[in-house]
Design an enzyme around this catalytic site. Structure first.
Site, PDB file in Angstrom:
ATOM      1  CD  GLU A 176     -24.305 -20.710  32.279  1.00 51.81           C
ATOM      2  OE1 GLU A 176     -23.640 -21.439  31.530  1.00 51.81           O
ATOM      3  OE2 GLU A 176     -25.560 -20.661  32.233  1.00 51.81           O
ATOM      4  CG  HIS A 213     -26.337 -24.187  38.457  1.00 54.85           C
ATOM      5  ND1 HIS A 213     -25.207 -24.767  37.904  1.00 54.85           N
ATOM      6  CD2 HIS A 213     -27.174 -23.979  37.425  1.00 54.85           C
ATOM      7  CE1 HIS A 213     -25.370 -24.923  36.607  1.00 54.85           C
ATOM      8  NE2 HIS A 213     -26.575 -24.450  36.287  1.00 54.85           N
ATOM      9  CG  ASN A 238     -20.330 -22.658  32.148  1.00 57.47           C
ATOM     10  OD1 ASN A 238     -19.299 -23.214  32.545  1.00 57.47           O
ATOM     11  ND2 ASN A 238     -21.399 -22.530  32.910  1.00 57.47           N
TER      12      ASN A 238
END
Length: 452
Positions: free
Chosen positions: A170, A125, A296
């Protein structure tokens, strides 16, 4: 207090549908002395990089307060906790394991399991060890292989205690915001840098997925991608084409290689200097089957033609905005999920992040955040509509468990359903947390075909 309600026949009201909360390591952990530096430590030291000139040295002091935090999560009644591992906390520069750092996560996972919740682990992350950035970071292909070694260390330590592993969170943000736009760490710029970083991140995903499947074949192993619908404000052919380019460049660039083994056609119109170097076998590594896709979602984005065959963002023209200035667009959430499901042969989906930053005020030990509760209500119903349209969605994680370090915005924005007083580290359940907990605890036992 506003409530969060779903239709009485919603599949989401079965105990087979997972509800959870999510966090990430750098945003909450603190304890900088207990790990090596990462790119965000360095970025925070750059003048003007963080809007409020703060850093993650203490954050929410989760490394010290983790037992209380897990008890708080348990009290909400959720089924699962999604956390991320700090790469520089568990690995030393010589490639060996930092046993103290790794034991922190072993203890954390064991405590979550002891309380009857499932553990969802994200391996990356955004907190790349700084020593790897010093050698090029995600612009250096070798970083993908360093990630493979790190993934193996975590898989050996945590094994199949972890219900679900995500390789990356992401990669768009890591590649585009970090290496192309320069908004996030490490603050590099240039289309060529962004595309190269994106390819190496996806390669790292594929290499780590092999490791996870070898060591943890019974865990759910996948990836988490962020999406924002690309809409236009006009019906002009040029603006529609621009929105299509934006979708390919920002959204499909990460999903299509994983599902279909190829980049979207927008790659063909890039200058050669901006195209990533793709070696033989790369796309096979990237496109291995995943057990699930984490999605997300926060908002849609408006685009128009820039007049030169490319796209540019149009600011939202509405008052229905979060504190981030993002439109509140639950219908776009349903649209996104249905469109992706129709376009690709997808594995089961988890909504791994969804939530909103609002201008919260703590008053008499209460935070009346009805706008956030309303956001959750509309977006959970958006997920329900997607499921009614045949999308296989297995769970939903609220972002975020608690207010935390919001990257380049420091502590100026609050996404949490739990309010954090950063001076005292006191946690206070917001009204949205109470509403979310009430919904989660209202579910019935039962079995829905296809969900296990």
């Amino acid at each position: 207090m506003k409530d969060i309600n779903l239709p009485s026949n919603s599949m989401m009201l079965s105990k087979n549908f997972l509800f959870g909360v999510a966090t990430s390591s750098f945003q909450i952990e603190g304890d900088r002395k207990g790990r090596l530096d990462c790119i965000w430590d360095t970025f925070c030291e750059k003048s003007g990089a963080i809007s409020d000139a703060t850093n993650g040295d203490v954050a929410c002091d989760h490394v010290a307060l983790w037992k209380e935090d897990v008890a708080l999560i348990d009290a909400l009644g959720v089924d699962a906790y999604r956390l991320s591992i700090s790469w520089p906390r568990v690995m030393l520069q010589d490639g060996t394991v930092n046993e103290v750092g790794m034991q922190f996560y072993v203890n954390l996972v064991n405590e979550v399991l002891k309380r009857g919740m499932k553990v969802f682990v994200t391996l990356y992350h955004w907190d790349l060890p700084q020593y790897l950035e010093d050698n090029g970071g995600w612009l250096n292909r070798d970083t993908a292989y360093a990630f493979e070694e790190y993934a193996e260390a975590v898989a050996k330590a945590l094994g199949e205690k972890v219900y679900s592993y995500a390789t990356l969170n992401e990669p768009f943000c890591s590649a585009y915001l970090g290496y192309e736009a320069g908004i996030h760490a490490p603050g590099k710029t240039g289309m060529g840098n962004g595309r190269k970083a994106a390819h190496h991140l996806l390669l790292a995903h594929g290499l780590a997925l092999k490791v996870l499947n070898r060591h943890c074949p019974n865990s759910q192993n996948g990836i988490v991608l962020n999406f924002s619908n690309c809409h236009t404000t006009t019906d002009s052919k040029e603006d529609k084409h621009a929105a299509k380019l934006a979708d390919d460049y920002h959204n499909q660039w990460y999903l299509r290689p994983i599902i279909e083994g190829k980049y979207p056609n927008v790659i063909d119109i890039l200058d050669d200097s901006s195209k990533p170097e793709i070696l033989e076998g790369d796309m096979d590594i990237i496109s291995q089957p995943i057990d699930y896709l984490g999605i997300n979602f926060y908002t849609r984005t408006l685009y128009r033609s820039d007049g030169n065959g490319w796209f540019e963002i149009v600011p939202p023209a509405t008052n229905a905005l979060t504190a981030m200035g993002w439109e509140i667009t639950p219908d776009a959430f349903t649209e996104l999920l249905v469109d992706l499901n129709e376009r690709y042969n997808l594995p089961p989906i988890y909504i791994t992040e969804n939530g909103a930053a609002m201008d919260d005020v703590l008053n008499n030990d209460e935070v009346i955040d009805d706008t956030r509760t309303a956001y959750f209500h509309t977006h959970l119903n958006a997920v329900n509509r997607a499921m009614e349209n045949g999308v296989d969605i297995r769970g939903y994680f609220a972002w975020s468990l608690m207010d935390n370090f919001e990257w380049a915005l420091g502590y100026s924005k609050r996404f949490g359903i739990v309010y954090v007083d950063y001076d005292t580290q006191k946690r206070t359940l917001k009204q949205s947390a109470l509403a979310y907990s009430k919904l989660v605890k209202s579910r019935i036992n039962g079995y829905i075909s296809g969900i296990k």
